[in-house]
Scaffold this motif. Sequence first.
Motif, PDB file in Angstrom:
ATOM      1  N   TYR A  52      12.070   5.194   0.198  1.00 24.76           N
ATOM      2  CA  TYR A  52      12.249   3.919   0.894  1.00 24.76           C
ATOM      3  C   TYR A  52      13.140   4.088   2.133  1.00 24.76           C
ATOM      4  O   TYR A  52      12.817   3.576   3.216  1.00 24.76           O
ATOM      5  N   LEU A  53      14.236   4.798   1.976  1.00 25.28           N
ATOM      6  CA  LEU A  53      15.137   4.983   3.111  1.00 25.28           C
ATOM      7  C   LEU A  53      14.479   5.820   4.207  1.00 25.28           C
ATOM      8  O   LEU A  53      14.710   5.582   5.390  1.00 25.28           O
ATOM      9  N   SER A  54      13.637   6.778   3.827  1.00 25.53           N
ATOM     10  CA  SER A  54      12.901   7.570   4.818  1.00 25.53           C
ATOM     11  C   SER A  54      11.929   6.696   5.600  1.00 25.53           C
ATOM     12  O   SER A  54      11.706   6.899   6.790  1.00 25.53           O
ATOM     13  N   ARG A  55      11.352   5.719   4.940  1.00 21.43           N
ATOM     14  CA  ARG A  55      10.438   4.789   5.617  1.00 21.43           C
ATOM     15  C   ARG A  55      11.217   3.838   6.519  1.00 21.43           C
ATOM     16  O   ARG A  55      10.809   3.548   7.634  1.00 21.43           O
ATOM     17  N   ARG A  56      12.337   3.364   6.033  1.00 21.51           N
ATOM     18  CA  ARG A  56      13.116   2.368   6.771  1.00 21.51           C
ATOM     19  C   ARG A  56      13.832   2.957   7.981  1.00 21.51           C
ATOM     20  O   ARG A  56      13.921   2.329   9.029  1.00 21.51           O
ATOM     21  N   GLU A 101       0.842  -1.195   0.000  1.00 19.60           N
ATOM     22  CA  GLU A 101       0.000   0.000   0.000  1.00 19.60           C
ATOM     23  C   GLU A 101       0.881   1.250   0.000  1.00 19.60           C
ATOM     24  O   GLU A 101       0.624   2.201  -0.727  1.00 19.60           O
ATOM     25  N   TRP A 102       1.919   1.254   0.825  1.00 22.60           N
ATOM     26  CA  TRP A 102       2.869   2.362   0.848  1.00 22.60           C
ATOM     27  C   TRP A 102       3.530   2.511  -0.522  1.00 22.60           C
ATOM     28  O   TRP A 102       3.676   3.610  -1.041  1.00 22.60           O
ATOM     29  N   ALA A 146      16.649   9.552  10.328  1.00 20.13           N
ATOM     30  CA  ALA A 146      17.687  10.222   9.529  1.00 20.13           C
ATOM     31  C   ALA A 146      17.058  11.337   8.693  1.00 20.13           C
ATOM     32  O   ALA A 146      15.910  11.248   8.289  1.00 20.13           O
ATOM     33  N   ASP A 147      17.826  12.386   8.440  1.00 16.64           N
ATOM     34  CA  ASP A 147      17.368  13.489   7.588  1.00 16.64           C
ATOM     35  C   ASP A 147      17.742  13.161   6.152  1.00 16.64           C
ATOM     36  O   ASP A 147      18.777  13.577   5.638  1.00 16.64           O
ATOM     37  N   TRP A 148      16.893  12.386   5.494  1.00 16.75           N
ATOM     38  CA  TRP A 148      17.209  11.897   4.149  1.00 16.75           C
ATOM     39  C   TRP A 148      17.183  12.999   3.108  1.00 16.75           C
ATOM     40  O   TRP A 148      17.934  12.937   2.138  1.00 16.75           O
ATOM     41  N   GLN A 149      16.335  14.002   3.294  1.00 18.31           N
ATOM     42  CA  GLN A 149      16.320  15.098   2.321  1.00 18.31           C
ATOM     43  C   GLN A 149      17.677  15.792   2.306  1.00 18.31           C
ATOM     44  O   GLN A 149      18.230  16.048   1.242  1.00 18.31           O
ATOM     45  N   ALA A 150      18.240  16.060   3.475  1.00 13.32           N
ATOM     46  CA  ALA A 150      19.561  16.697   3.551  1.00 13.32           C
ATOM     47  C   ALA A 150      20.636  15.781   2.973  1.00 13.32           C
ATOM     48  O   ALA A 150      21.536  16.241   2.255  1.00 13.32           O
ATOM     49  N   ALA A 151      20.553  14.490   3.266  1.00 12.15           N
ATOM     50  CA  ALA A 151      21.534  13.541   2.733  1.00 12.15           C
ATOM     51  C   ALA A 151      21.466  13.492   1.211  1.00 12.15           C
ATOM     52  O   ALA A 151      22.496  13.518   0.527  1.00 12.15           O
ATOM     53  N   PHE A 152      20.252  13.462   0.654  1.00 14.14           N
ATOM     54  CA  PHE A 152      20.100  13.379  -0.795  1.00 14.14           C
ATOM     55  C   PHE A 152      20.468  14.689  -1.491  1.00 14.14           C
ATOM     56  O   PHE A 152      20.813  14.677  -2.669  1.00 14.14           O
TER      57      PHE A 152
END
Length: 108
Positions: free
Chosen positions: A50-54, A26-27, A58-64
Amino acid sequence: MKSLPKSDDQFLVLEEKATQQHAFFEWLDNISMGVDLDSPNWMREVSRHYLSRREPQADWQAAFDQIHSIRRSRRLESGWEVDNRRLFLSPMLFDELLLVAVSRQPLT
């Protein structure tokens, strides 16, 4: 929920039960609506989601914002790291990411 008032049926609680697999797909359907599979950046977007869900802490937006590529690590046994503008993922995490990305490809 126990602290909510019970008089006059003021609150109605609906509970939907699902398996982990059902919740995951569903996600996956929800994020696919916002990802343009014709774009060259689709893999990057699916990866960020996916990494944000997992790992939501972590601040995935900043990492990306700092990376230009995503790679499988030969050093890491688990987790991830950013080095020289590359995101390195442990083999298991990278494989999970590939599975998610491939499942978003349209069937032809």
